[in-house]
Design a protein around this motif. Structure first.
Motif, PDB file in Angstrom:
ATOM      1  N   ARG A 143       0.826  -1.202   0.000  1.00 23.06           N
ATOM      2  CA  ARG A 143       0.000   0.000   0.000  1.00 23.06           C
ATOM      3  C   ARG A 143       0.862   1.255   0.000  1.00 23.06           C
ATOM      4  O   ARG A 143       0.556   2.243  -0.685  1.00 23.06           O
ATOM      5  CB  ARG A 143      -0.909  -0.033   1.234  1.00 23.06           C
ATOM      6  N   TYR A 180       2.187   1.767  -3.516  1.00 16.95           N
ATOM      7  CA  TYR A 180       1.149   2.331  -4.382  1.00 16.95           C
ATOM      8  C   TYR A 180       1.059   3.843  -4.182  1.00 16.95           C
ATOM      9  O   TYR A 180       1.076   4.625  -5.139  1.00 16.95           O
ATOM     10  CB  TYR A 180      -0.217   1.735  -4.047  1.00 16.95           C
ATOM     11  N   ASP A 181       0.935   4.241  -2.911  1.00 17.59           N
ATOM     12  CA  ASP A 181       0.763   5.667  -2.599  1.00 17.59           C
ATOM     13  C   ASP A 181       1.975   6.476  -3.057  1.00 17.59           C
ATOM     14  O   ASP A 181       1.830   7.578  -3.598  1.00 17.59           O
ATOM     15  CB  ASP A 181       0.559   5.852  -1.093  1.00 17.59           C
ATOM     16  N   SER A 187      -6.602  13.087  -6.058  1.00 13.11           N
ATOM     17  CA  SER A 187      -5.872  11.832  -5.856  1.00 13.11           C
ATOM     18  C   SER A 187      -5.922  10.952  -7.096  1.00 13.11           C
ATOM     19  O   SER A 187      -5.044  10.117  -7.321  1.00 13.11           O
ATOM     20  CB  SER A 187      -6.447  11.065  -4.661  1.00 13.11           C
TER      21      SER A 187
END
Length: 213
Positions: free
Chosen positions: A22, A25-26, A115
């Motif tokens: 995660r 990804y960010d 985002s």
């Protein structure tokens, strides 16, 4: 008699791996939005995510693979947030126009979400000049989404709401492509009224309608 040591909890490697994934990804999405695709590197992603670059290479072979998977995850999350009925299909209420307008309104919300908007613009821009990335971007990210429209139009054909000779894949471009162009090139605002009008024009045409006596 020696006291027994209390049992220590065993680290959950699955949870740790998911947390690292995660974070990657960010980091990938943030970097490509800030510096663009060409200047985004595996080393930069690793540093921002707080992992070793060997961790990234264990899961992906290139930065393109990282970014595409991160973006796919972002898109899937947006679908989940919209509700379970939008995860795998465009809802079929029997009213094609209403169904298309509803999903396009969700798309407008997504395109305006920083985002999503920032990294997607970076990838879309790179896909124009990088043919290989562009083709992968279309195959992995766009094609599955477009297929949902194809399926919904075919259902409308089966219900007698759309002519049988209409090619659903071409038909969907009447509302998807103008929205994408306006968003990418800033040729005008993207609003609910705009996408509603696209659907009306696509389904009813722009020629004068015959007046019934």
């Amino acid at each position: 008699m020696a006291a027994q040591k209390s049992a220590q909890p065993v680290p959950n490697s699955t949870r740790r791996s998911e947390k690292s994934r995660r974070a990657i990804y960010d980091a990938a999405l943030a970097l490509v939005g800030e510096v663009g695709y060409p200047r985004t590197t595996i080393e930069g992603i690793a540093a921002r995510a707080g992992v070793g670059k060997q961790t990234i290479y264990r899961w992906w072979s290139s930065k393109a693979d990282v970014l595409l998977e991160a973006f796919l995850d972002l898109s899937e999350q947006a679908s989940r947030d919209a509700g379970p009925e939008y995860e795998f299909a465009i809802p079929d209420t029997g009213d094609l126009a209403a169904d298309l307008k509803a999903v396009l309104r969700l798309t407008v919300d997504q395109l305006k979400d920083p985002s999503f908007e920032i990294p997607s613009r970076a990838l879309a821009a790179e896909g124009v000049v990088n043919e290989e990335l562009g083709r992968v971007f279309v195959a992995k990210l766009l094609a599955p989404s477009l297929q949902l429209y194809v399926d919904r139009v075919r259902a409308a054909q089966e219900a007698g709401q759309v002519r049988q000779d209409v090619d659903p894949r071409i038909a969907l471009e009447l509302w998807v492509s103008p929205l994408a162009q306006r968003w990418l090139q800033y040729t005008g605002p993207i609003t609910y009224d705009y996408t509603d009008t696209l659907v009306d024009y696509a389904l009813h045409g722009i020629a004068p309608r015959a007046v019934r006596a």
